[in-house]
Motif scaffolding. Structure first.
Motif, short mmCIF file in Angstrom:
data_model
loop_
_atom_site.label_atom_id
_atom_site.label_comp_id
_atom_site.label_asym_id
_atom_site.label_seq_id
_atom_site.Cartn_x
_atom_site.Cartn_y
_atom_site.Cartn_z
N SER A 111 11.27 5.47 -9.83
CA SER A 111 11.51 4.61 -8.85
C SER A 111 13.00 4.81 -8.58
O SER A 111 13.66 4.58 -7.46
N SER A 167 1.21 9.59 -8.49
CA SER A 167 0.76 8.19 -8.36
C SER A 167 -0.46 8.27 -9.77
O SER A 167 -1.29 9.01 -9.75
N GLU A 168 -0.38 6.98 -10.32
CA GLU A 168 -1.38 6.63 -11.06
C GLU A 168 -1.99 5.49 -10.72
O GLU A 168 -1.57 4.40 -10.44
N ARG A 191 4.70 8.45 -11.15
CA ARG A 191 5.67 7.67 -9.96
C ARG A 191 6.39 6.60 -10.19
O ARG A 191 7.60 6.32 -9.73
N ARG A 192 5.64 5.69 -10.76
CA ARG A 192 6.39 4.25 -11.24
C ARG A 192 7.79 4.39 -12.00
O ARG A 192 8.62 4.06 -12.05
N GLN A 193 7.83 5.81 -12.98
CA GLN A 193 8.93 6.00 -13.76
C GLN A 193 9.89 6.81 -12.91
O GLN A 193 11.04 7.23 -13.53
#
Length: 177
Positions: free
Chosen positions: A114, A81-82, A110-112
């Motif tokens: 999903s 997570s960032e 983490r966003r990449q």
């Protein structure tokens, strides 16, 4: 595996590995003793000096170097997570030691991740033929490993790892945010 046969040690799992050992980590923190140990030392300002190898080389790095020296590719991908947690900052600051031993390490925000189908637990996949699930409690403490030879699990783990690896940033290029 028959229940009366003790599971192989992690060292044995790597010793029996011929081609590849991949590890996917998906937690932002693992069991941490805030009062003592390496994490506490790091929090107090201690950093490994890359040029003082004797001060940071440890048995795990010997095992990595032995395994890679036999021609086994070892890759580790971390989904984070960032902005990153304090624990991930700690991990990142010491990861150069893994790289020095021959392990390839990449980081994926983490966003990449999903749209990647991911297993529910961290894992090691040995030669694409054996999965070791790493189970953790909510506080990050280890609940012990579990071995699986289920083809569907191996397929999921392999596909997940390769998808993460393909998007992830090599350790020396990943900037902590």
């Amino acid at each position: 595996m028959p229940s009366n046969v003790p599971p192989p040690s992690f060292r044995d799992l790597l010793a029996n590995c011929n081609r590849s050992a991949v590890h996917l980590e998906m937690r932002d923190a693992y069991a941490v003793d805030y009062e003592k140990g390496p994490f506490a030392d790091w929090r107090a300002g201690h950093r490994h000096e890359p040029n003082d190898r004797a001060s940071w080389w440890r048995p795990w790095l010997d095992l990595v170097a032995e395994t890679v020296g036999r021609g086994v590719t070892m890759r580790r991908a971390r989904i984070v997570s960032e902005p990153v947690s304090e624990y991930i900052r700690y991990e990142h600051s010491g990861t150069f030691t893994n790289v020095a031993a021959g392990e390839q390490v990449r980081w994926l925000p983490r966003r990449q991740a999903s749209d990647i189908a991911l297993p529910g637990n961290d894992f090691w996949l040995f030669d694409g033929q054996l999965v070791q699930w790493n189970h953790f409690a909510g506080d990050g403490s280890s609940q012990g490993p579990e071995l699986a030879e289920d083809p569907a699990a191996m397929k999921l783990c392999s596909a997940a790892f390769e998808a993460v690896w393909g998007r992830a940033v090599p350790h020396d290029e990943y900037e902590i945010r």
